[in-house]
Write an enzyme that holds these catalytic residues in place. Sequence first.
Site, mmCIF file in Angstrom:
data_model
loop_
_atom_site.group_PDB
_atom_site.id
_atom_site.type_symbol
_atom_site.label_atom_id
_atom_site.label_comp_id
_atom_site.label_asym_id
_atom_site.label_seq_id
_atom_site.Cartn_x
_atom_site.Cartn_y
_atom_site.Cartn_z
ATOM 1 N N ALA A 1 -15.595 -26.488 21.451
ATOM 2 C CA ALA A 1 -16.725 -25.573 21.697
ATOM 3 C C ALA A 1 -16.296 -24.120 21.644
ATOM 4 C CB ALA A 1 -17.335 -25.894 23.060
ATOM 5 N N GLY B 1 -16.025 -22.280 18.698
ATOM 6 C CA GLY B 1 -16.510 -21.584 17.508
ATOM 7 C C GLY B 1 -17.618 -20.604 17.822
ATOM 8 N N ARG C 1 -23.223 -19.042 11.478
ATOM 9 C CA ARG C 1 -24.478 -19.299 10.747
ATOM 10 C C ARG C 1 -25.713 -19.208 11.646
ATOM 11 N NH1 ARG C 1 -21.914 -24.674 8.206
ATOM 12 N NH2 ARG C 1 -20.497 -24.302 9.973
ATOM 13 N N GLU D 1 -13.139 -31.700 2.947
ATOM 14 C CA GLU D 1 -14.219 -30.779 3.335
ATOM 15 C C GLU D 1 -15.105 -30.448 2.138
ATOM 16 O OE1 GLU D 1 -15.003 -29.528 6.698
ATOM 17 O OE2 GLU D 1 -14.046 -31.482 6.547
ATOM 18 N N TYR E 1 -56.691 -11.451 42.644
ATOM 19 C CA TYR E 1 -55.237 -11.337 42.765
ATOM 20 C C TYR E 1 -54.877 -11.561 44.225
ATOM 21 C CZ TYR E 1 -50.554 -9.692 43.361
ATOM 22 O OH TYR E 1 -49.234 -9.638 43.719
ATOM 23 N N ALA F 1 -69.463 -8.311 51.016
ATOM 24 C CA ALA F 1 -69.101 -8.098 49.619
ATOM 25 C C ALA F 1 -68.832 -6.622 49.375
ATOM 26 C CB ALA F 1 -70.225 -8.592 48.712
HETATM 27 C C1 UD1 Z 1 -16.703 -30.124 10.864
HETATM 28 C C2 UD1 Z 1 -15.728 -31.013 10.078
HETATM 29 C C3 UD1 Z 1 -16.479 -31.742 8.983
HETATM 30 C C4 UD1 Z 1 -17.636 -32.540 9.573
HETATM 31 C C5 UD1 Z 1 -18.532 -31.624 10.397
HETATM 32 C C6 UD1 Z 1 -19.573 -32.447 11.143
HETATM 33 C C7 UD1 Z 1 -13.531 -29.896 10.109
HETATM 34 C C8 UD1 Z 1 -12.581 -29.063 9.340
HETATM 35 N N1 UD1 Z 1 -14.685 -30.198 9.500
HETATM 36 O O1 UD1 Z 1 -17.172 -29.115 9.959
HETATM 37 O O2 UD1 Z 1 -15.602 -32.629 8.302
HETATM 38 O O3 UD1 Z 1 -18.379 -33.163 8.543
HETATM 39 O O4 UD1 Z 1 -17.754 -30.917 11.388
HETATM 40 O O5 UD1 Z 1 -20.490 -31.623 11.808
HETATM 41 O O6 UD1 Z 1 -13.202 -30.293 11.208
HETATM 42 N N2 UD1 Z 1 -14.323 -25.264 16.698
HETATM 43 C C9 UD1 Z 1 -13.427 -24.783 17.636
HETATM 44 N N3 UD1 Z 1 -12.386 -24.001 17.225
HETATM 45 C C10 UD1 Z 1 -12.191 -23.691 15.931
HETATM 46 C C11 UD1 Z 1 -13.103 -24.173 14.969
HETATM 47 C C12 UD1 Z 1 -14.154 -24.969 15.366
HETATM 48 O O7 UD1 Z 1 -13.558 -25.046 18.821
HETATM 49 O O8 UD1 Z 1 -11.203 -22.988 15.657
HETATM 50 C C13 UD1 Z 1 -15.434 -26.097 17.151
HETATM 51 C C14 UD1 Z 1 -16.787 -25.488 16.876
HETATM 52 O O9 UD1 Z 1 -17.211 -24.705 17.988
HETATM 53 C C15 UD1 Z 1 -17.681 -26.729 16.682
HETATM 54 C C16 UD1 Z 1 -16.727 -27.780 16.164
HETATM 55 O O10 UD1 Z 1 -15.404 -27.321 16.449
HETATM 56 O O11 UD1 Z 1 -18.244 -27.164 17.903
HETATM 57 C C17 UD1 Z 1 -16.872 -28.004 14.664
HETATM 58 O O12 UD1 Z 1 -16.649 -26.771 14.000
HETATM 59 P P1 UD1 Z 1 -17.569 -26.281 12.811
HETATM 60 O O13 UD1 Z 1 -17.090 -24.972 12.350
HETATM 61 O O14 UD1 Z 1 -18.985 -26.417 13.166
HETATM 62 O O15 UD1 Z 1 -17.159 -27.379 11.706
HETATM 63 P P2 UD1 Z 1 -17.993 -27.806 10.449
HETATM 64 O O16 UD1 Z 1 -17.869 -26.796 9.401
HETATM 65 O O17 UD1 Z 1 -19.367 -28.195 10.867
HETATM 66 CA CA CA Z 2 -20.536 -28.228 12.814
#
Ligand code: UD1
Ligand code: CA
Length: 459
Positions: free
Chosen positions: A9, A11, A15, A153, A363, A420
């Site tokens: 969690a 990231g 997007r 990927e 009120y 009133a």
């Molecule tokens: C990832 C998978 C992909 C899969 C998809 C499913 C990888 C490289 N790719 O891609 O194969 O199909 O999920 O939804 O794993 N996060 C961190 N630290 C980081 C990067 C990410 O904690 O440095 C967390 C993000 O907050 C997120 C999760 O990991 O909750 C997935 O990261 P995200 O960037 O959403 O991966 P996707 O591109 O969706």
């Molecule tokens: Ca994702």
Amino acid sequence: MTTAAIVLAAGKGTRMRSDLPKVMHPAMGRPLIGWVLHALAPVDVDQTIVVVGHGADRVAATLPAGAVAVVQPDQRGTADAVAVGLDAVGDVDDILVVPGDMPLLTAATLIALLDAHRTSKAAATVLTATVADPTGYGRIVRDGTGAVVAIVEDRDADPETAAIDEVNTSVYAFDAAALRDALPRVGNDNDQGEWYLTDVIGILAGDGLPVAAVVADPIEAAGVNTHGQLAAAAGELRRRINDELMATGVAIIDPARTHVEADVVVAPGATLWPGTYLKGDSQVDAGAVVGPDVDSTDSHIAADATVRYAVLEGATVGPRATVGPYTYLRPGAVLEADAKAGAHVEIKKSVVGARSKVPHLSYIGDATIGEDSNIGAGTITVNYDGYDKHRTVIGDRVRIGSDTMLVAPVEIGDDAYTGAGSVITTDVTPGALAIERSPQKQIEGYAERRRRRAQEKHG
Ligand code: UD1
Ligand code: CA
């Protein structure tokens, strides 16, 4: 068997184009991370580590007791995130990895994955799904025997690999020792220059270790990366909540237009009309009829009450009480049993006693109204002098005349009346009539004189 769960969690959720960390975006009253931890709760794990980074303090503050936050300082990819999480993991047999952005994942699926993994004794078990549009997901590459050999990927896939419709959900069960051994061998030679957890699968398969897969319902596989996906996930959660409520005996007239958040309690025998939004800690008891068009936050609607076209915030509507249409009940508004708040009435921090009525255009703020009293149309508690708020106390069986201004602090005794249009500034003794009005003047023949004057002037 001992298992640790690592929830990813950290990231940013680029997007989402939002300052809020992605996993903090709410769906049906709960942040995405909350849904994931909710699904994890019944799973047999001994330790839950949540890897946080973007908005770390905000995310950490919402975690339930028992979940431990660890900080990934730079978001260098999912493999790096798991490595950071592993540092906080004790001596366990298995590691369950769950992304924080999959709110539709169910406990049953996580339990099935972990069971399959423990039974097969694979080095890794990937939760996969076959989807109509695999764009954006990692693809599951299997060999001629059907064994999983790699995950590629989306942005690194050649056209042939891109055509694979079985995708990585990003949920995995790993043998802890195999994961610790493979992680340092992950590189960042890919389109994003990140350390991908998906590469661990290829590394383990390359070592000749067994890699298994469990195929999930594609609905559960949906990750949230955009507001469009967030809305779609919230729609699915809304349907699940409504289906569950209807199964228990709640009548929902139009589920597509009824929004009941995750922590709301609705008793069997309640009826929800379209346009009903029950949010936060709201509660609706048996026999209550809510809607059309009610927006309730943290409010309690008791048994057999009726609430139509109203906004409720931190309010209590007692048994058989009626509210609406066009009524605003603000924090601390309490209607006791059989009370009424009618059309165009606003009530704040006030108690309306049993069987008392505030039927029209009033009120009521910072007031206490006793039992069996009636508040005439247009009555206002003048509770604010520009500096302080003051209380109005109205007794039992009181009749407040229409358009009375009750200038607080003021007290109206039991059985009293106000005339009133009166501006009441001093206390009214029980049983008295208080009337504050200038005597009515009558000017006879006024209209005729006025008509004649106009005729002389304009011809
Ligand atoms: C990832 C998978 C992909 C899969 C998809 C499913 C990888 C490289 N790719 O891609 O194969 O199909 O999920 O939804 O794993 N996060 C961190 N630290 C980081 C990067 C990410 O904690 O440095 C967390 C993000 O907050 C997120 C999760 O990991 O909750 C997935 O990261 P995200 O960037 O959403 O991966 P996707 O591109 O969706
Ligand atoms: Ca994702």
